[in-house]
Design a protein around this motif. Structure first.
Motif, PDB file in Angstrom:
ATOM      1  N   ILE A 186     -58.941 -27.837 -63.869  1.00  0.00           N
ATOM      2  CA  ILE A 186     -60.037 -27.050 -63.300  1.00  0.00           C
ATOM      3  C   ILE A 186     -59.568 -25.632 -62.997  1.00  0.00           C
ATOM      4  O   ILE A 186     -60.343 -24.671 -63.085  1.00  0.00           O
ATOM      5  CB  ILE A 186     -60.604 -27.732 -62.038  1.00  0.00           C
ATOM      6  N   TRP A 199     -67.364 -19.576 -63.450  1.00  0.00           N
ATOM      7  CA  TRP A 199     -66.345 -20.143 -62.570  1.00  0.00           C
ATOM      8  C   TRP A 199     -65.271 -19.102 -62.257  1.00  0.00           C
ATOM      9  O   TRP A 199     -64.814 -18.986 -61.114  1.00  0.00           O
ATOM     10  CB  TRP A 199     -65.742 -21.386 -63.210  1.00  0.00           C
ATOM     11  N   ILE A 227     -70.616 -24.712 -59.713  1.00  0.00           N
ATOM     12  CA  ILE A 227     -69.792 -25.916 -59.820  1.00  0.00           C
ATOM     13  C   ILE A 227     -70.588 -27.054 -60.451  1.00  0.00           C
ATOM     14  O   ILE A 227     -70.092 -27.776 -61.323  1.00  0.00           O
ATOM     15  CB  ILE A 227     -69.265 -26.341 -58.430  1.00  0.00           C
ATOM     16  N   TYR A 250     -62.929 -28.803 -58.114  1.00  0.00           N
ATOM     17  CA  TYR A 250     -63.607 -27.503 -58.039  1.00  0.00           C
ATOM     18  C   TYR A 250     -63.546 -26.951 -56.618  1.00  0.00           C
ATOM     19  O   TYR A 250     -63.297 -25.756 -56.411  1.00  0.00           O
ATOM     20  CB  TYR A 250     -65.069 -27.639 -58.492  1.00  0.00           C
TER      21      TYR A 250
END
Length: 406
Positions: free
Chosen positions: A209, A219, A334, A347
């Motif tokens: 991640i 992200w 997310i 996350y």
């Protein structure tokens, strides 16, 4: 019931949603009752900004490290158990402050470490539970209502603590205040037993991640935004309370500052959760960031109690404008990320890692500034620089694209 429904609007208040709000409220009251005064408790013993900086640095270093560990544990055991571990460490922190007493300033790294570990376990679990219990259509309400509860706690806690401490001689007032915090943490633990069990499955994908920032622009932007957010948070979280105490010499004045700040914030969060629609999120974050930065100039050249009260009022309105839409956007990003359902814990961990890295950089800059330059000259300049953190959030947020956000 009809009055409650009118207050909630169209939001359906589930059992777990109610319990999570209650736990968040208890945590908020407990922290607002004691947390600010721990810094003053240490300041009165030491009188050095450097000691306070090292104490707060210990917190923000241990917090992300604990997040990484807590994330792994949350994949092996129930999230609610991780929440209880966090509250237990927070209780140990207050017990340690009481145990060390007048020598607490000699154990600042231990105290900061305990608090950081407690924060890490608590916030990992709370954030993951928030993600799981809320839906996209209830997140703005939840974040807004939780902000309202935080503000209510912020109104009651500091003024009550300030009154108790200022009325009692020696450190008896501090002992009572820290004891009350322990009691509230205990109630929070009991409340957590009523939450539905939420065991996790699958591998711990923390590194994957972290690397996902290369594949997912949204992200990458969100994590960058959290880093610059931390730049302001790291130093401002303790410097302002010390400014209030230095300018007045009174814990009750610090409580009054907290009451006014949180009273206005209470109204701000109530309005923000209702008025800030999805399409206005980015504009609200920019406007709030601008107000938050301009507020610094009220106090940076002359620190007086009236000026600090004005500063407190401005930031109380600015924070809801930023945080209600910002937190909701973060969860939406997310939610649409790679393997979001399987890797929601990872996350959250990566997000907190970037936020606390920003805080670490902030406090290290503060330590550098006061170690090599005159405090009275270097602190205002530093505040003007790192104070732009929340304003810089918009530089990243404006490029975030969420298809369903309209």
């Amino acid at each position: 019931m009809s009055k409650l429904q009118k207050l909630l609007g169209e939001v359906e208040l589930t059992r777990d949603l109610t319990l999570l709000l209650l736990i968040g409220g208890l945590y908020s009251i407990s922290i607002s009752l004691s947390n600010t005064f721990v810094n003053i408790y240490l300041w009165k013993q030491s009188g050095k900004f450097l000691d306070l900086a090292i104490y707060n640095l210990s917190v923000v270093v241990l917090q992300p490290l604990t997040f990484i560990l807590a994330g792994r544990w949350a994949k092996k055991i129930d999230r609610v158990i991780v929440l209880r571990i966090g509250v237990t460490f927070l209780a140990l922190f207050y017990l340690s402050v009481l145990f060390f007493g007048s020598n607490a300033s000699h154990f600042i790294i231990i105290l900061g470490g305990l608090l950081g570990i407690g924060y890490g376990f608590y916030w990992l679990a709370f954030n993951v539970l928030t993600f799981e219990i809320t839906e996209p259509e209830t997140r703005d309400f939840f974040n807004g209502f939780l902000g309202t509860l935080n503000s209510a706690g912020g109104m009651i806690g500091p003024i009550l603590a300030g009154f108790i401490i200022s009325r009692l001689t020696s450190n008896i007032g501090y002992t009572i205040v820290f004891g009350l915090s322990l009691l509230l943490f205990g109630v929070a633990v009991v409340t957590s037993f009523f939450l539905k069990r939420r065991p996790a499955h699958g591998s711990y994908l923390f590194k994957r991640i972290l690397q996902e920032r290369k594949n997912n622009q949204n992200w990458r932007l969100i994590t960058n935004a959290h880093f610059v957010q931390g730049l302001r948070d790291g130093t401002f979280v303790f410097v302002i309370s010390v400014f209030v105490f230095i300018s007045t010499g009174s814990e009750f004045a610090l409580g009054t500052f907290g009451l006014i700040n949180s009273g206005i914030s209470f109204i701000g969060y109530s309005l923000a959760s209702r008025l800030i629609k999805t399409k206005y999120r980015k504009k609200s974050i920019l406007l709030g960031g601008l107000f938050l930065y301009l507020a610094i100039y009220v106090i940076v050249f002359e620190v007086t109690f009236p000026r600090l009260l004005i500063y407190g009022a401005i930031i109380a309105l600015a924070y809801p404008m930023i945080l209600v839409p910002y937190i909701s956007m973060t969860y939406d990003v997310i939610g649409k990320g790679w393997k979001a359902a399987e890797a929601r814990i990872e996350y959250i961990v990566v997000r907190e890692l970037f936020l606390n890295c920003g805080r670490v950089v902030s406090i290290l800059c503060f330590i550098f500034a006061i170690s090599f330059f005159n405090e009275q000259k270097s602190i205002p300049i530093l505040l003007m620089i790192i104070g732009a953190g929340h304003l810089c959030i918009s530089l990243f947020i404006r490029r975030v694209k969420i298809q369903s956000s309209g």
